[in-house]
Design an enzyme around this catalytic site. Structure first.
Site, short mmCIF file in Angstrom:
data_model
loop_
_atom_site.label_atom_id
_atom_site.label_comp_id
_atom_site.label_asym_id
_atom_site.label_seq_id
_atom_site.Cartn_x
_atom_site.Cartn_y
_atom_site.Cartn_z
N ASP A 33 0.98 8.31 21.91
CA ASP A 33 1.04 6.90 22.33
C ASP A 33 2.51 6.54 22.55
O ASP A 33 3.41 7.23 22.06
CB ASP A 33 0.43 5.99 21.25
CG ASP A 33 -0.03 4.66 21.80
OD1 ASP A 33 -1.25 4.46 21.94
OD2 ASP A 33 0.83 3.79 22.11
N ARG A 151 -26.20 1.70 25.26
CA ARG A 151 -26.40 0.25 25.06
C ARG A 151 -27.84 -0.11 25.41
O ARG A 151 -28.54 -0.80 24.67
CB ARG A 151 -25.42 -0.55 25.92
CG ARG A 151 -24.02 -0.53 25.35
CD ARG A 151 -23.04 -1.34 26.16
NE ARG A 151 -21.76 -1.40 25.43
CZ ARG A 151 -20.55 -1.36 26.00
NH1 ARG A 151 -20.44 -1.29 27.31
NH2 ARG A 151 -19.47 -1.41 25.26
N HIS A 175 -19.00 1.89 36.79
CA HIS A 175 -18.96 1.27 35.47
C HIS A 175 -18.46 -0.16 35.60
O HIS A 175 -17.35 -0.50 35.23
CB HIS A 175 -18.04 2.09 34.56
CG HIS A 175 -18.01 1.63 33.14
ND1 HIS A 175 -19.16 1.40 32.41
CD2 HIS A 175 -16.97 1.38 32.29
CE1 HIS A 175 -18.82 1.01 31.18
NE2 HIS A 175 -17.50 0.99 31.09
N1 APR Z 1 1.26 6.19 27.45
C1 APR Z 1 0.57 6.35 26.30
N2 APR Z 1 -0.10 5.34 25.69
C2 APR Z 1 -0.03 4.13 26.25
C3 APR Z 1 0.67 3.89 27.46
C4 APR Z 1 1.33 4.99 28.05
N3 APR Z 1 2.01 4.84 29.18
N4 APR Z 1 0.53 2.59 27.77
C5 APR Z 1 -0.23 2.03 26.81
N5 APR Z 1 -0.57 2.96 25.90
C6 APR Z 1 -1.35 2.80 24.67
C7 APR Z 1 -1.09 1.49 23.96
O1 APR Z 1 0.12 1.53 23.23
C8 APR Z 1 -2.30 1.39 23.05
O2 APR Z 1 -2.08 1.93 21.76
O3 APR Z 1 -2.74 2.76 24.96
C9 APR Z 1 -3.37 2.22 23.79
C10 APR Z 1 -4.58 1.44 24.20
O4 APR Z 1 -5.22 1.03 23.05
P1 APR Z 1 -5.91 -0.41 22.87
O5 APR Z 1 -4.97 -1.46 23.35
O6 APR Z 1 -6.43 -0.48 21.49
O7 APR Z 1 -7.10 -0.35 23.94
P2 APR Z 1 -8.49 0.44 23.81
O8 APR Z 1 -9.51 -0.46 23.23
O9 APR Z 1 -8.27 1.76 23.18
O10 APR Z 1 -8.85 0.62 25.33
C11 APR Z 1 -8.11 1.51 26.17
O11 APR Z 1 -10.06 2.24 27.34
O12 APR Z 1 -12.26 1.53 27.24
C12 APR Z 1 -11.06 1.44 27.93
O13 APR Z 1 -11.09 -0.75 28.95
C13 APR Z 1 -10.50 0.04 27.96
O14 APR Z 1 -8.83 0.45 29.61
C14 APR Z 1 -9.06 0.31 28.22
C15 APR Z 1 -8.80 1.64 27.51
#
Ligand code: APR
Length: 308
Positions: A33, A151, A175
């Site tokens: 991340d 779902r 989706h």
């Molecule tokens: N490289 C790596 N990680 C990244 C980057 C990047 N360039 N940009 C953002 N992130 C990380 C964020 O720091 C965060 O920890 O992606 C993570 C996303 O996690 P959440 O915000 O918790 O989102 P999440 O619920 O996991 O959803 C992520 O999946 O289901 C889909 O619609 C949803 O597009 C969304 C994705």
């Protein structure tokens, strides 16, 4: 372990995918991340859970892609989730930038990997992953159909008071809110849904399925669903690593199947060690095909916005 799975994006869906995968004890896991310390902390926490459940899985986290080297599978969950009132399509521009970066970095260190994409808008992000990685379509698959179908299965099981194991549903298409729950092919212990459920109840379940993601987003208020999307990804990873030849609904690249060309779209696919082994073609009625075309139109419009 013999296999290595790297998960890009250690947020809600990424870390929950790691959790489900660790429980399956099928691969070592890497979490990446951009947030400093977070993937390291989550990986260590999960690693420390392994003695309790008796699973010998190595789990590490970091901010550099070097630790993903030679992964068998790369799961992409990096990106923004929806906020209440947003559609998945509203995420397109921001998430496209993130997917480009994540894919370029991941493919450099794991040129042979299969990519499983979860970031939304899913069908478009899977397409972008394939293009940026420059790999055969067979090695890119998007997760959406297992979730949407699960779902619908949950709603049918609740309605009828039967085990979820008896309920088989197939939700195909893009989706988004135009996804296509196939009621004719869905059944409870072999009996078609429309023979068991009154038309109005079935219509209500179809509608709730289509809006299933939005229902969770509006309840959570911050972030979107993660338990069910993550277990769906874990099931796909398991099917690939174990070479199960498992048929599941998932987003795959269409090359003439269902009369469509050049898009990722939710269809029944057979998953095995080489990725998407086969796309299964259902015989659809004119009405079902019209719903497919409507759903595909939205995916095509979003792909065009990528300006590739
Ligand atoms: N490289 C790596 N990680 C990244 C980057 C990047 N360039 N940009 C953002 N992130 C990380 C964020 O720091 C965060 O920890 O992606 C993570 C996303 O996690 P959440 O915000 O918790 O989102 P999440 O619920 O996991 O959803 C992520 O999946 O289901 C889909 O619609 C949803 O597009 C969304 C994705």
């Amino acid at each position: 372990m013999d296999y290595k799975v790297s998960i890009i994006g250690a947020g809600m869906t990424g870390s929950t995918t790691a959790h489900w995968l660790a429980d399956k004890e099928i691969a070592d896991i890497v979490l990446v991340d951009i947030v400093e310390g977070m993937p390291q902390g989550k990986a260590l926490d999960l690693l420390e859970a392994m003695p309790v459940i008796g699973k010998d899985v190595n789990i590490i986290g970091g901010n550099e892609y070097q630790i993903t080297s030679d992964s068998d599978i790369v799961v992409i969950t990096a990106g923004l989730p929806r906020k209440p009132g947003m559609s998945r399509d509203d995420l397109l521009a921001a998430n496209a930038q993130i997917i480009r970066e994540a894919t370029q970095n991941a493919i450099r260190y794991s040129p042979e990997a299969i990519f499983v994409v979860l970031t939304n808008p899913l069908d478009v992000m899977a397409y972008l992953t394939m293009k940026v990685a420059g790999i055969p379509a067979q090695r890119v698959v998007g997760q959406a159909g297992i979730l949407d179908s699960a779902r619908m299965r949950a709603f049918v099981a609740m309605e009828l008071g039967v085990s979820v194991e008896n309920v088989h549903c197939y939700v195909l298409g893009g989706h988004g809110d135009e996804m296509v729950p196939l009621t004719r092919q869905s059944n409870v212990a072999g009996v078609p849904l429309n023979e068991i459920l009154p038309a109005d109840r079935l219509a209500a379940i179809v509608e709730r399925t289509r809006k299933g993601g939005g229902e969770i987003v509006s309840l959570l208020k911050t972030g979107s669903a993660f338990y069910a999307p993550a277990i769906a990804v874990a099931q796909m990873v398991e099917a690939i690593l174990k070479d199960k030849h498992l048929i599941v609904p998932a987003a795959a690249y269409l090359n003439g199947e269902y009369g469509m060309q050049g898009i990722f779209f939710g269809v029944p696919v057979q998953l095995g060690r080489t990725g998407v082994e086969k796309i299964i073609e259902y015989q659809l009625t004119d009405e079902e095909m019209a719903a497919f075309s409507k759903s595909a139109q939205g995916v095509k419009e979003n792909i065009a916005k990528l300006n590739l």
